[in-house]
Scaffold this active site. Structure first.
Site, PDB file in Angstrom:
ATOM      1  CG  LEU A  15      -2.107  -0.926   1.177  1.00  0.00           C
ATOM      2  CD1 LEU A  15      -2.892  -0.848   2.476  1.00  0.00           C
ATOM      3  CD2 LEU A  15      -3.009  -0.594  -0.010  1.00  0.00           C
ATOM      4  CE1 TYR A  54      13.940  -9.937 -10.665  1.00  0.00           C
ATOM      5  CE2 TYR A  54      15.787 -11.429 -10.465  1.00  0.00           C
ATOM      6  CZ  TYR A  54      15.053 -10.527 -11.203  1.00  0.00           C
ATOM      7  OH  TYR A  54      15.434 -10.217 -12.471  1.00  0.00           O
ATOM      8  CD  GLN A 191     -17.455  -1.464   7.746  1.00  0.00           C
ATOM      9  OE1 GLN A 191     -18.055  -2.225   8.504  1.00  0.00           O
ATOM     10  NE2 GLN A 191     -18.027  -0.913   6.691  1.00  0.00           N
ATOM     11  CB  CYS A 382      29.131  -1.030  -7.031  1.00  0.00           C
ATOM     12  SG  CYS A 382      29.803  -1.927  -5.632  1.00  0.00           S
ATOM     13  CG  HIS A 516      26.156   1.405  -4.072  1.00  0.00           C
ATOM     14  ND1 HIS A 516      25.554   0.837  -5.173  1.00  0.00           N
ATOM     15  CD2 HIS A 516      26.951   0.453  -3.554  1.00  0.00           C
ATOM     16  CE1 HIS A 516      25.970  -0.407  -5.311  1.00  0.00           C
ATOM     17  NE2 HIS A 516      26.815  -0.668  -4.337  1.00  0.00           N
ATOM     18  CD  GLU A 518      23.287   3.581  -6.136  1.00  0.00           C
ATOM     19  OE1 GLU A 518      24.314   4.238  -6.384  1.00  0.00           O
ATOM     20  OE2 GLU A 518      23.284   2.327  -6.091  1.00  0.00           O
TER      21      GLU A 518
HETATM   22  N1  GLN Z   1      29.684  -7.983  -6.626  1.00  0.00           N
HETATM   23  C1  GLN Z   1      30.594  -6.888  -6.489  1.00  0.00           C
HETATM   24  C2  GLN Z   1      31.345  -6.942  -5.172  1.00  0.00           C
HETATM   25  O1  GLN Z   1      30.938  -7.578  -4.248  1.00  0.00           O
HETATM   26  C3  GLN Z   1      29.899  -5.571  -6.635  1.00  0.00           C
HETATM   27  C4  GLN Z   1      28.951  -5.287  -5.529  1.00  0.00           C
HETATM   28  C5  GLN Z   1      27.973  -4.203  -5.878  1.00  0.00           C
HETATM   29  O2  GLN Z   1      27.819  -3.833  -7.046  1.00  0.00           O
HETATM   30  N2  GLN Z   1      27.297  -3.682  -4.893  1.00  0.00           N
HETATM   31  O3  GLN Z   1      32.346  -6.287  -5.044  1.00  0.00           O
END
Ligand code: GLN
Length: 544
Positions: A15, A54, A191, A382, A516, A518
């Site tokens: 939700l 997944y 409800q 990465c 990362h 992001e």
């Molecule tokens: N599999 C790669 C590692 O462990 C990259 C990991 C990832 O992209 N977060 O270094």
């Protein structure tokens, strides 16, 4: 002491409780309050770090190195408050803690039970680390009625008794489905859900009702009457034009007013929502469009790349363009060479995201090659940076270049990191050790080379801090041959041992990062790497 808002969900899963918690946090913050949002996950994994994307979507990593639920990403993006290990707990972690204590004999012969031991541990987690927060929002994963969430519901029931009456609030998120054949919205599931919650001793104060159609006033009153809440506390939550429009929408429906009323707060400042209006405007009124090809493995489930998706959107907001993302399965390229050009030629930029395992890796390497040879902007994150290094080595004639993650190799351009420095001292790892929680996780600094492309992207910074989640690492022994061939190592760990960033000075925009970025991008503060990458895509779109 902080006030507590407990957020539960009913009727069905998915939700968007996480988004709701993040939005409410943002609305309270807009009134000048200090907020923190926590997630309680009823499953038995100690953390989501070992779960397949997944199964669970992305694993969100905090500065302090916790592998957490992706909802913490929403919380952080919406409030700008950095999430911490102490903001996410699972049944697994709680049981692990209790069983370790039991084995040590800490319970002095007592029988260890769900009530009080498990519920006490849940309450302790909720109450810990309050700092000077005005509000702590606690989202309970799962749906009311689930067997595994029962101890969490019981802990909330107890807390609502133990804390002051005006110190806690219960918000229940439900679904009001539309039955097309009858042409009606149905209130019965709501409800039932409230009855289920009440049977556990929790009376909701506010109902947030997800619906695809506007909820008529008569239905709102009906829900209020049957569910024992005020009609104003029945908040319709219709689908929004984008996730960033949700806080404004909930505000328009009176959610934050009702929450403040529930706590008896009458002198709250009016909210300053200007930054929300600004980002919604940027999102909804773009002045152009770029298409980014993301070549990955888990492309069937967008939640697997949640933060990446959002960071690309933020990069678009920074440049006032719409970002169309084309999710491309890297395995397609492994089977068919022609597919590479066909799929990648229409792209204005190519991104190879993080990932694990060998499957799809040849397709990712082929995408790096395409981007390099065709001068298409490239961003490797990465695993994406690791693939860029393997591609560079292969193009320089080292045909066997590979990663030890994919099996034994005599050219380990990427290899297992066995030792690295942390603030707490040297970390060591061995092949074949535990998989859970043993990666190089969380915030680490990188030192940037002056005059490099990346130091320019970071506004001339000499040192940056970004979040990591990896077990393998580009082998610094290959630095010299790779640099000779044009792939420059422009960011290294402060001890100079671990490559953090690579770039190609002879390319319009080619950057690979071991971390990362992001995870730290916010709509109000798009990450500079994503802002720069989308700007490069925009330039590319004008060339083709
Ligand atoms: N599999 C790669 C590692 O462990 C990259 C990991 C990832 O992209 N977060 O270094």
């Amino acid at each position: 002491m902080a006030r507590y808002i407990f957020i539960t969900g009913g009727v069905v899963s998915s939700l968007g409780k996480g988004l709701m918690a993040a939005s409410l946090g943002a609305l309270l913050q807009a009134r000048g309050y200090k907020v923190r949002i926590r997630k309680f996950d009823p499953y038995l994994n100690v953390d989501p770090g070992t779960m397949s994307p997944y199964q669970h979507g992305e694993v969100y990593v905090t500065d302090d190195g916790a592998e957490t639920d992706l909802d913490l990403g929403h919380y952080e993006r919406f409030t700008g408050v950095s999430a911490r290990q102490s903001d996410n707990v699972t049944s697994g972690r709680i049981y692990q803690q209790i069983i370790t204590r039991e084995r040590r004999g800490d319970y002095l012969g007592a029988t260890v039970q769900v009530i009080p031991h498990v519920t006490d541990a849940i309450k302790a987690f909720a109450l810990a680390d309050q700092g000077d927060h005005d509000f702590i929002l606690c989202e309970i994963g799962g749906t009311v009625g689930d067997i595994e969430s029962l101890p969490f519901m019981e802990a909330i029931r107890q807390l609502r008794n133990e804390l002051e009456p005006d110190q806690t609030l219960s918000v229940h998120v439900t679904l009001v489905p539309y039955i097309a054949a009858a042409g009606e919205l149905k209130t019965k599931p709501t409800q039932h859900s409230v009855r289920e919650l009440a049977s556990l001793g929790i009376k909701p104060d506010i109902l947030l009702c997800r619906a695809e159609h506007p909820i008529p006033e008569s239905d709102r009153r009906k829900i209020a009457q049957f569910c024992n809440v005020r009609p104003e506390a029945v908040i319709p939550a219709l689908d929004a034009s984008s996730i960033y429009a949700v806080p404004l929408q909930y505000h328009g429906e009176g959610l934050d007013d009702e929450v403040l009323r529930g706590f008896g707060i009458t002198d709250a400042p009016a909210p300053d929502l200007s930054r929300w209006y600004d980002i919604v405007d940027r999102y909804e009124n773009p002045e152009g469009e770029v298409t980014i090809g993301v070549v990955g493995k888990y492309v069937g489930l967008q939640d697997a790349y949640k933060s990446l998706n959002e960071a690309l959107v933020h990069g678009g907001m920074a440049n006032r363009v719409k970002v169309k993302i084309k999710w491309i399965d890297a395995e397609v390229f492994e089977q068919d060479d022609d597919a590479i050009a066909a799929q990648l030629e229409p792209m204005h930029a190519i991104l190879v995201p993080g990932g694990f395992g060998e499957r799809g890796s040849e397709g990712k390497i082929a995408s790096v090659r395409f981007a390099r040879e065709r001068n298409v902007p490239f961003f490797g994150i990465c695993l994406g940076m690791q693939m860029a290094c393997i591609e560079a080595a292969r193009s320089a004639g080292n045909a066997n270049a590979s990663s030890t993650e994919f099996g034994p190799t005599d050219q380990p351009v990427v290899g297992l990191i066995t030792e690295w420095m942390t603030a707490e001292g040297l970390q060591k790892r061995e092949a074949g050790g535990d998989l859970g929680g043993t990666m190089r996780l969380g915030a680490y600094e990188a030192v940037l080379t002056g005059n490099s492309h990346v130091s320019g992207v970071y506004g001339g910074a000499a040192r940056i801090s970004e979040r990591h989640r990896h077990r393998y690492e580009v082998n610094a022994a290959y630095r010299e041959p790779l640099e000779r061939d044009g792939l420059v190592f422009s960011g290294m760990s402060p001890d100079g041992l671990l490559p953090e960033i690579v770039e190609r000075p002879d390319h319009p925009w080619f950057i690979g990062v071991q971390f990362h970025p992001e995870l730290k991008s916010k709509p109000f503060a798009p990450h500079p790497l994503f802002a720069g990458f989308i700007a490069a895509a925009l330039r590319q779109s004008r060339l083709v």
